[in-house]
Design a protein around this motif. Sequence first.
Motif, PDB file in Angstrom:
ATOM      1  N   GLN A  46      -6.459   4.196   7.903  1.00 43.39           N
ATOM      2  CA  GLN A  46      -5.315   4.637   7.106  1.00 43.39           C
ATOM      3  C   GLN A  46      -4.904   3.463   6.227  1.00 43.39           C
ATOM      4  OE1 GLN A  46      -4.201   7.695   6.910  1.00 43.39           O
ATOM      5  NE2 GLN A  46      -5.403   8.492   8.598  1.00 43.39           N
ATOM      6  N   PHE A  47      -5.347   3.472   5.002  1.00 40.62           N
ATOM      7  CA  PHE A  47      -5.153   2.341   4.101  1.00 40.62           C
ATOM      8  C   PHE A  47      -3.870   2.544   3.297  1.00 40.62           C
ATOM      9  CE2 PHE A  47      -9.581   2.872   5.130  1.00 40.62           C
ATOM     10  CZ  PHE A  47      -9.908   1.611   5.589  1.00 40.62           C
ATOM     11  N   ILE A  48      -2.741   2.410   4.014  1.00 35.11           N
ATOM     12  CA  ILE A  48      -1.437   2.639   3.394  1.00 35.11           C
ATOM     13  C   ILE A  48      -0.505   1.472   3.692  1.00 35.11           C
ATOM     14  CG2 ILE A  48      -1.572   5.160   3.422  1.00 35.11           C
ATOM     15  CD1 ILE A  48       0.115   5.122   5.966  1.00 35.11           C
ATOM     16  N   ASP A  49       0.481   1.299   2.808  1.00 33.87           N
ATOM     17  CA  ASP A  49       1.545   0.321   3.013  1.00 33.87           C
ATOM     18  C   ASP A  49       2.476   0.906   4.073  1.00 33.87           C
ATOM     19  OD1 ASP A  49       4.086  -0.961   2.816  1.00 33.87           O
ATOM     20  OD2 ASP A  49       3.573  -1.650   0.807  1.00 33.87           O
ATOM     21  N   PRO A  50       2.684   0.216   5.192  1.00 35.66           N
ATOM     22  CA  PRO A  50       3.497   0.791   6.266  1.00 35.66           C
ATOM     23  C   PRO A  50       4.977   0.940   5.905  1.00 35.66           C
ATOM     24  CG  PRO A  50       2.923  -1.475   6.774  1.00 35.66           C
ATOM     25  CD  PRO A  50       2.169  -1.104   5.530  1.00 35.66           C
ATOM     26  N   LEU A  51       5.442   0.260   4.894  1.00 34.49           N
ATOM     27  CA  LEU A  51       6.861   0.353   4.530  1.00 34.49           C
ATOM     28  C   LEU A  51       7.173   1.583   3.701  1.00 34.49           C
ATOM     29  CD1 LEU A  51       7.613  -3.390   3.734  1.00 34.49           C
ATOM     30  CD2 LEU A  51       8.067  -2.116   5.843  1.00 34.49           C
ATOM     31  N   ASN A  52       6.275   1.923   2.762  1.00 37.88           N
ATOM     32  CA  ASN A  52       6.576   3.044   1.873  1.00 37.88           C
ATOM     33  C   ASN A  52       5.492   4.129   1.870  1.00 37.88           C
ATOM     34  OD1 ASN A  52       4.507   1.956   0.352  1.00 37.88           O
ATOM     35  ND2 ASN A  52       5.865   1.033  -1.154  1.00 37.88           N
ATOM     36  N   ARG A  53       4.451   3.954   2.705  1.00 40.74           N
ATOM     37  CA  ARG A  53       3.362   4.913   2.866  1.00 40.74           C
ATOM     38  C   ARG A  53       2.556   5.124   1.588  1.00 40.74           C
ATOM     39  NH1 ARG A  53       3.067   6.198   7.807  1.00 40.74           N
ATOM     40  NH2 ARG A  53       1.880   8.088   7.588  1.00 40.74           N
ATOM     41  N   ARG A  54       2.617   4.146   0.698  1.00 39.63           N
ATOM     42  CA  ARG A  54       1.841   4.191  -0.541  1.00 39.63           C
ATOM     43  C   ARG A  54       0.402   3.812  -0.225  1.00 39.63           C
ATOM     44  NH1 ARG A  54       0.079   0.194  -3.541  1.00 39.63           N
ATOM     45  NH2 ARG A  54       1.343  -1.333  -2.451  1.00 39.63           N
ATOM     46  N   ASP A  55      -0.536   4.542  -0.820  1.00 42.40           N
ATOM     47  CA  ASP A  55      -1.941   4.193  -0.637  1.00 42.40           C
ATOM     48  C   ASP A  55      -2.216   2.823  -1.237  1.00 42.40           C
ATOM     49  OD1 ASP A  55      -3.135   6.605   0.596  1.00 42.40           O
ATOM     50  OD2 ASP A  55      -2.409   7.569  -1.225  1.00 42.40           O
ATOM     51  N   LEU A  56      -2.913   1.988  -0.480  1.00 42.06           N
ATOM     52  CA  LEU A  56      -3.281   0.656  -0.961  1.00 42.06           C
ATOM     53  C   LEU A  56      -4.488   0.770  -1.883  1.00 42.06           C
ATOM     54  CD1 LEU A  56      -2.933  -1.272   2.411  1.00 42.06           C
ATOM     55  CD2 LEU A  56      -1.350  -1.305   0.475  1.00 42.06           C
ATOM     56  N   THR A  57      -4.529  -0.071  -2.888  1.00 42.38           N
ATOM     57  CA  THR A  57      -5.659  -0.069  -3.809  1.00 42.38           C
ATOM     58  C   THR A  57      -6.776  -0.954  -3.264  1.00 42.38           C
ATOM     59  OG1 THR A  57      -4.890  -1.982  -5.066  1.00 42.38           O
ATOM     60  CG2 THR A  57      -4.087   0.189  -5.782  1.00 42.38           C
ATOM     61  N   ARG A  58      -7.960  -0.763  -3.784  1.00 42.92           N
ATOM     62  CA  ARG A  58      -9.090  -1.590  -3.355  1.00 42.92           C
ATOM     63  C   ARG A  58      -8.816  -3.058  -3.679  1.00 42.92           C
ATOM     64  NH1 ARG A  58     -14.114  -3.672  -4.326  1.00 42.92           N
ATOM     65  NH2 ARG A  58     -15.679  -3.155  -2.761  1.00 42.92           N
ATOM     66  N   GLU A  59      -8.190  -3.323  -4.803  1.00 42.47           N
ATOM     67  CA  GLU A  59      -7.865  -4.701  -5.189  1.00 42.47           C
ATOM     68  C   GLU A  59      -6.916  -5.343  -4.185  1.00 42.47           C
ATOM     69  OE1 GLU A  59      -7.710  -2.073  -7.391  1.00 42.47           O
ATOM     70  OE2 GLU A  59      -9.666  -2.542  -8.246  1.00 42.47           O
ATOM     71  N   GLU A  60      -5.943  -4.580  -3.699  1.00 46.24           N
ATOM     72  CA  GLU A  60      -5.026  -5.104  -2.682  1.00 46.24           C
ATOM     73  C   GLU A  60      -5.771  -5.419  -1.385  1.00 46.24           C
ATOM     74  OE1 GLU A  60      -0.764  -3.067  -3.691  1.00 46.24           O
ATOM     75  OE2 GLU A  60      -2.348  -1.749  -2.951  1.00 46.24           O
ATOM     76  N   LEU A  61      -6.731  -4.572  -1.041  1.00 45.82           N
ATOM     77  CA  LEU A  61      -7.507  -4.809   0.176  1.00 45.82           C
ATOM     78  C   LEU A  61      -8.416  -6.020   0.027  1.00 45.82           C
ATOM     79  CD1 LEU A  61      -8.311  -1.101   1.053  1.00 45.82           C
ATOM     80  CD2 LEU A  61      -6.515  -2.565   2.001  1.00 45.82           C
ATOM     81  N   LEU A  62      -8.968  -6.228  -1.156  1.00 48.29           N
ATOM     82  CA  LEU A  62      -9.752  -7.443  -1.408  1.00 48.29           C
ATOM     83  C   LEU A  62      -8.896  -8.681  -1.222  1.00 48.29           C
ATOM     84  CD1 LEU A  62     -11.815  -6.322  -4.529  1.00 48.29           C
ATOM     85  CD2 LEU A  62     -12.756  -6.968  -2.297  1.00 48.29           C
ATOM     86  N   THR A  63      -7.662  -8.623  -1.713  1.00 46.83           N
ATOM     87  CA  THR A  63      -6.730  -9.738  -1.547  1.00 46.83           C
ATOM     88  C   THR A  63      -6.424  -9.965  -0.069  1.00 46.83           C
ATOM     89  OG1 THR A  63      -5.768  -9.279  -3.705  1.00 46.83           O
ATOM     90  CG2 THR A  63      -4.451 -10.608  -2.212  1.00 46.83           C
ATOM     91  N   LEU A  64      -6.252  -8.889   0.679  1.00 46.55           N
ATOM     92  CA  LEU A  64      -6.015  -9.003   2.119  1.00 46.55           C
ATOM     93  C   LEU A  64      -7.210  -9.666   2.808  1.00 46.55           C
ATOM     94  CD1 LEU A  64      -4.381  -8.484   4.680  1.00 46.55           C
ATOM     95  CD2 LEU A  64      -5.269  -6.126   4.659  1.00 46.55           C
TER      96      LEU A  64
END
Length: 86
Positions: free
Chosen positions: A10-28
């Motif tokens: 579940q690739f979502i922001d836990p605070l606002n349930r927004r889907d995370l982008t691939r770029e955000e996941l690369l940063t993670l």
Amino acid sequence: LAYYIVSQLQFIDPLNRRDLTREELLTLDVYLRRHGFKDLNVTEAYDAKGITISSAGAAAATAQGRADIMQQMARNLLNSLFGGHS
């Protein structure tokens, strides 16, 4: 948090349930490697899932979001049956 994201797929922001982008996941992933978590690759799990919209995310609550999820699932199924690439 990264372990939870990968284990639940579940690739979502836990605070606002927004889907995370691939770029955000690369940063993670960069952050995780920098801090010694070399065994976890969030982007790889995201890519392997093949669906960019989480069923638990806010987008899935809309008709268009659900249609997009179904379209991505169908594309993955066709690709697995016929060996195509998305």
